[in-house]
Design a protein around this motif. Structure first.
Motif, short mmCIF file in Angstrom:
data_model
loop_
_atom_site.label_atom_id
_atom_site.label_comp_id
_atom_site.label_asym_id
_atom_site.label_seq_id
_atom_site.Cartn_x
_atom_site.Cartn_y
_atom_site.Cartn_z
N LEU A 207 0.89 -1.18 0.00
CA LEU A 207 0.00 0.00 0.00
C LEU A 207 0.91 1.22 0.00
N HIS A 210 0.51 7.51 1.73
CA HIS A 210 -0.65 8.40 1.64
C HIS A 210 -0.95 8.97 3.02
N ASP A 212 -4.54 10.12 5.33
CA ASP A 212 -6.00 9.99 5.35
C ASP A 212 -6.57 11.33 5.78
N PHE A 233 4.74 -1.61 8.66
CA PHE A 233 3.96 -0.39 8.53
C PHE A 233 4.94 0.77 8.66
N LEU A 249 3.44 -4.98 12.43
CA LEU A 249 2.07 -5.20 12.91
C LEU A 249 1.72 -6.67 12.76
N HIS A 266 1.80 7.43 5.74
CA HIS A 266 2.02 6.05 6.15
C HIS A 266 1.86 5.13 4.94
N VAL A 268 2.32 0.59 3.59
CA VAL A 268 2.67 -0.82 3.90
C VAL A 268 3.53 -1.34 2.76
N ARG A 318 -3.29 -11.00 4.64
CA ARG A 318 -3.45 -10.10 5.78
C ARG A 318 -4.71 -9.28 5.54
N ASN A 320 -6.84 -5.84 7.01
CA ASN A 320 -6.75 -4.65 7.87
C ASN A 320 -8.08 -3.90 7.82
N ASN A 322 -9.75 -0.49 8.72
CA ASN A 322 -9.28 0.87 8.97
C ASN A 322 -10.49 1.77 9.17
#
Ligand SMILES: O=C(O)CCC(=O)C(=O)O
Length: 336
Positions: A207, A210, A212, A233, A249, A266, A268, A318, A320, A322
């Motif tokens: 990922l 970016h 949020d 992360f 994580l 942040h 991934v 995995r 997640n 959010n």
């Protein structure tokens, strides 16, 4: 006297703008694989120079919903903060095994159903993705791999990054309750879960960097729940000039981005295999059924004895969840 050569624009840019991307590429690499010595791992006591254990067992008020949501007693939770990242917190796996199984099942069997939005909506109109993956007793691995995200509540608009009152569905009651328990544990009495992205990662997924920032209310914390395989992360600063920290994580961990950390970059860059299987540590407990185990919108309720098909997915993936608050407490919709 040595004549100092001024750095070229390119080199300057490298030293300022590109720090996040440099670290991202380092951890993303497969050949050579990254060294993990700098990754903050809360399971490793050698990281004490970077993290602080904050838990105050005596001051913790239990919440009667915790057990039904698959959470351990709140007094056993371990809450960490990060010395270099004010506002960033990590609760180390507060879930029971039944709890992990419950949330993994929800993310796979219930949340990717219409009217929730999914990345696969561009190419298929399957109503129920999990059912379609397992139709006629077969496992459609291709369709299974295609799901990368589902949105709940206010649907994230990936193009405009603007929420709309016309583009939302009912936010799942049990996920809202889960966030409320975690929020109150941290002293946020007013948190309202209004939008969520459920991210599905395979072993080669990433990922990119970016922030949020679509939510109107950026003072409310963001809650991020991880299940299945582990992730590196990265979290940096408000722009990409800060060298980000890398944090491991693991399944069950809850990351909270609040205050200064809420708007930080942040990403991934890597999914890592996680040897323990905390979703299998304890025997199945049907008592978890009490309140939240039933999918209130559709029957039949979950059958825990079907766990093996979910386990096959999570062994190589995995998930997640959010979760964000979109509005201010005084707002009922975006126009208020
Ligand atoms: O998967 C994660 O841990 C982070 C997900 C994320 O940053 C997001 O959905 O905005």
């Amino acid at each position: 006297m040595i004549n100092e050569v001024p750095p070229s624009v390119d080199t300057l840019w490298d030293k300022t703008e590109d720090q996040f991307m440099k670290t991202f590429k380092y951890y993303k690499s497969n050949k050579p694989p990254p060294l993990l010595a700098e990754v903050i791992n809360i399971e490793d006591i050698n990281n004490t120079d970077k993290i602080l254990l904050l838990t105050q067992k005596n001051a913790v008020q239990e919440d009667e919903r915790a057990k039904q949501l698959g959470l351990r007693e709140l007094k056993s939770w371990q809450l960490y903060s990060f010395k270099e990242h004010p506002g960033l917190f990590l609760i180390r796996n507060p879930f029971t095994s039944n709890g992990q199984r419950y949330w993994i099942q929800k993310c796979l069997q219930v949340y990717p159903r219409k009217p929730n939005k999914r990345n696969i909506d561009m190419e298929t109109n399957v109503e129920d993705w999990w059912e379609a993956c397992h139709r006629h007793g077969r496992c459609d691995k291709q369709l299974m791999k295609k799901l990368r995200w589902t949105t709940l509540g206010y649907h994230h608009n990936w193009d405009t990054k603007v929420y709309s009152d016309d583009n939302k569905s009912v936010f799942p009651e049990e996920l809202s309750a889960l966030c409320d328990v975690v929020a109150r544990y941290l002293g946020y009495e007013e948190f309202r879960a209004e939008a969520a992205i459920v991210n599905y990662y395979h072993m080669n997924s990433t990922l990119s960097a970016h922030t949020d920032h679509s939510e109107v209310n950026l003072e409310a914390p963001l809650f991020s729940f991880s299940f299945g395989q582990s992730a590196i992360f990265l979290i940096g600063g408000r722009d990409k000039t800060t060298v980000p920290s890398a944090i491991l994580l693991n399944s069950g961990d809850v990351m909270v981005m609040s205050k200064e950390a809420r708007l930080c970059y942040h990403a991934v860059p890597k999914i890592l295999p996680y040897a323990p299987t905390p979703w299998n540590d304890e025997a199945f407990d049907d008592q978890l059924d009490i309140m939240y185990m039933k999918d209130t919108r559709r029957s039949p309720p979950f059958k825990l004895n079907e766990w093996s098909i979910f386990e096959n997915y999570i062994k190589e993936s995995r998930i997640n969840m959010n979760v964000r608050q979109v509005l201010y407490e005084t707002q009922c919709n975006l126009k208020d």
